[in-house]
Design a protein around this motif. Sequence first.
Motif, PDB file in Angstrom:
ATOM      1  N   TYR A 129      -3.852   2.208  18.742  1.00 43.80           N
ATOM      2  CA  TYR A 129      -4.997   1.293  18.629  1.00 43.80           C
ATOM      3  C   TYR A 129      -5.760   1.497  17.329  1.00 43.80           C
ATOM      4  N   HIS A 130      -5.985   2.752  16.947  1.00 41.84           N
ATOM      5  CA  HIS A 130      -6.905   3.058  15.849  1.00 41.84           C
ATOM      6  C   HIS A 130      -6.239   3.180  14.484  1.00 41.84           C
ATOM      7  N   ALA A 131      -4.908   3.097  14.407  1.00 43.51           N
ATOM      8  CA  ALA A 131      -4.235   3.309  13.120  1.00 43.51           C
ATOM      9  C   ALA A 131      -4.262   2.046  12.265  1.00 43.51           C
ATOM     10  N   VAL A 132      -5.471   1.654  11.855  1.00 41.27           N
ATOM     11  CA  VAL A 132      -5.647   0.471  11.015  1.00 41.27           C
ATOM     12  C   VAL A 132      -5.905   0.923   9.580  1.00 41.27           C
ATOM     13  N   PRO A 133      -5.685   0.061   8.598  1.00 39.78           N
ATOM     14  CA  PRO A 133      -5.959   0.423   7.207  1.00 39.78           C
ATOM     15  C   PRO A 133      -7.392   0.915   7.027  1.00 39.78           C
ATOM     16  N   THR A 134      -7.581   1.892   6.169  1.00 39.98           N
ATOM     17  CA  THR A 134      -8.842   2.565   5.816  1.00 39.98           C
ATOM     18  C   THR A 134      -9.291   3.580   6.862  1.00 39.98           C
ATOM     19  N   ASN A 135      -8.532   3.772   7.946  1.00 37.85           N
ATOM     20  CA  ASN A 135      -8.961   4.684   9.015  1.00 37.85           C
ATOM     21  C   ASN A 135      -8.107   5.947   9.089  1.00 37.85           C
ATOM     22  N   ILE A 136      -7.326   6.234   8.066  1.00 38.79           N
ATOM     23  CA  ILE A 136      -6.392   7.352   8.122  1.00 38.79           C
ATOM     24  C   ILE A 136      -7.104   8.692   8.290  1.00 38.79           C
ATOM     25  N   HIS A 137      -8.275   8.868   7.668  1.00 34.99           N
ATOM     26  CA  HIS A 137      -8.980  10.144   7.772  1.00 34.99           C
ATOM     27  C   HIS A 137      -9.470  10.398   9.196  1.00 34.99           C
ATOM     28  N   ALA A 138      -9.904   9.356   9.878  1.00 27.59           N
ATOM     29  CA  ALA A 138     -10.342   9.511  11.265  1.00 27.59           C
ATOM     30  C   ALA A 138      -9.167   9.899  12.159  1.00 27.59           C
ATOM     31  N   LEU A 139      -7.983   9.368  11.873  1.00 30.41           N
ATOM     32  CA  LEU A 139      -6.798   9.745  12.639  1.00 30.41           C
ATOM     33  C   LEU A 139      -6.500  11.226  12.450  1.00 30.41           C
ATOM     34  N   GLY A 140      -6.606  11.700  11.212  1.00 21.79           N
ATOM     35  CA  GLY A 140      -6.363  13.102  10.936  1.00 21.79           C
ATOM     36  C   GLY A 140      -7.358  14.004  11.639  1.00 21.79           C
ATOM     37  N   ARG A 141      -8.636  13.595  11.659  1.00 24.36           N
ATOM     38  CA  ARG A 141      -9.651  14.399  12.347  1.00 24.36           C
ATOM     39  C   ARG A 141      -9.372  14.472  13.841  1.00 24.36           C
ATOM     40  N   PHE A 142      -8.934  13.351  14.410  1.00 19.20           N
ATOM     41  CA  PHE A 142      -8.638  13.350  15.840  1.00 19.20           C
ATOM     42  C   PHE A 142      -7.494  14.311  16.153  1.00 19.20           C
TER      43      PHE A 142
END
Length: 210
Positions: A138-151
């Motif tokens: 759901y969350h792997a959208v462009p510009t959100n890569i850093h949030a994915l890494g933090r999760f």
Amino acid sequence: MSLVSGDVVIVRYADDFIVGFQHRSDAEHFLDDLRVRLRLFSLELHPEKTRLIEFGRYAAARRAERGLGKPETFDFLGFTHLCAKTQKGEFLVMRRTMRKRLTARLRAVKDGLRVRWHLPVAEQGRWLGAVVRGYFAYHAVPTNIHALGRFRTQVARHWLRALRRRSQRDRMTWARIQRRLQRWLPTPKILHPWPEARFDARIQGKSPVR
């Protein structure tokens, strides 16, 4: 509803929606008319979720001219939307996972590990892998890569603490758990295209589909 004098963009999901106007006057008239329209059906807009903000390509410059700070952000469908720029200086709508959504999901992971406290490591790994893949889906959208890494990093830390606590003699370290993370937890990557690519109805070599 009043006639508008500029461009309008509407994004809706269920009973949540965002309406963007080229001109502020159009936005103000729309908001007033919408309140009147809803009152006819004994309805009203959510007072905390409804607001008029200056957002878009020229928001930062116009606010700076008035001595104001950065453009406001807004939350929609689990993402915080921000005015940003690309490395070339072009306007960009940046999306980040909402902090509240991220915190709640990590709390659920922690609680889930507590329930699976004494399961074999492989079973824990398979469950955590499914959780992370679902989150990325759901969350792997462009510009959100850093949030994915933090999760992913926080999930790994919760897992490490769980493995340490279930046995006082366990000497699991961050370095030792890396092999398990590589095996069970997917690495962050963007899975969804940019909106203009997702909704591009053109077929290569043919005219646009209308």
